[in-house]
Write a protein that holds these residues in place. Structure first.
Motif: not given
Length: 155
Positions: A122, A126, A146-152
Motif C-alpha cells: 500500500d 501511494r 484515485e477516484e476509483l472506488k471498490a464496488p460495494t
C-alpha cells in the motif's frame, strides 16, 4: 479512419501513458516487496486473490479464475502456485464435491506474510502514484485511479 487519424493517435498516446503508469507502479511495488518480504508483485497478487476466497457457494476459485485475476496464463499461474506451495505459503486440495477440481488456499504462513506485506504494498503504491502525479502526462491517469472506488456489496 487511417493510421494517421488524430483520434487513433490520441488513443495510442493514451494507451502508452497508461502502460507507462502501470509499469512504473509495478516496478516500484515489486522492488519494495522483494526487498522487505522476498515476494514478487505476482506472488503478492496471488496470495491476495486467494486470501479473499470463502467457503460459501462459489467462494473458491478455479485455476482459470485465479489466472485471470493475477493476469497470467493458466500454466504460469500453476507454476506460481507450485513455487508458493513449495515455500509453504499455499496448499492445494481436491474439491470435495468434484474430484476433478483442485482448490488452492493460503496457509497460515502465507496469511502472515500477506499481512506483513500489505502495508508495504500500500505504501509503495501511494509513493508510485505520488511520483507519477508529478508528470503532466500521467497526472490525469493518477487522478482517475484515485477516484476509483471498490464496488460495494448490497446487504
Amino acid at each position: 479512419m487511417t493510421a494517421t487519424d488524430p483520434a487513433l493517435t490520441a488513443l495510442a498516446q493514451g494507451w502508452c501513458a497508461l502502460s507507462l503508469l502501470h509499469g512504473r507502479i509495478e516496478t516500484h511495488i515489486g522492488r519494495a516487496l522483494e526487498a522487505k518480504h522476498n515476494l514478487s508483485v505476482r506472488e503478492y497478487s496471488l496470495l491476495d486473490v486467494l486470501s479473499r476466497q470463502h467457503s460459501g457457494e462459489g467462494g473458491h476459485l478455479q485455476m482459470k479464475q485465479v489466472a485471470d485475476a493475477v493476469v497470467l496464463s493458466q500454466s504460469a499461474t500453476t507454476r506460481l502456485v507450485t513455487r508458493l506451495e513449495d515455500r509453504g505459503l499455499l496448499a492445494r486440495y481436491l474439491c470435495p464435491t468434484d474430484r476433478r477440481g483442485i482448490y488452492t488456499d493460503v496457509s497460515e504462513a502465507g496469511l502472515q506474510l500477506l499481512a506483513e506485506a500489505r502495508p508495504t504494498n500500500d505504501a509503495a503504491l501511494r509513493e508510485a502514484l505520488d511520483e507519477a502525479a508529478k508528470d503532466p502526462e500521467l497526472a490525469p491517469l493518477v487522478r482517475a485511479v484515485e477516484e476509483l472506488k471498490a464496488p460495494t456489496v448490497a446487504a
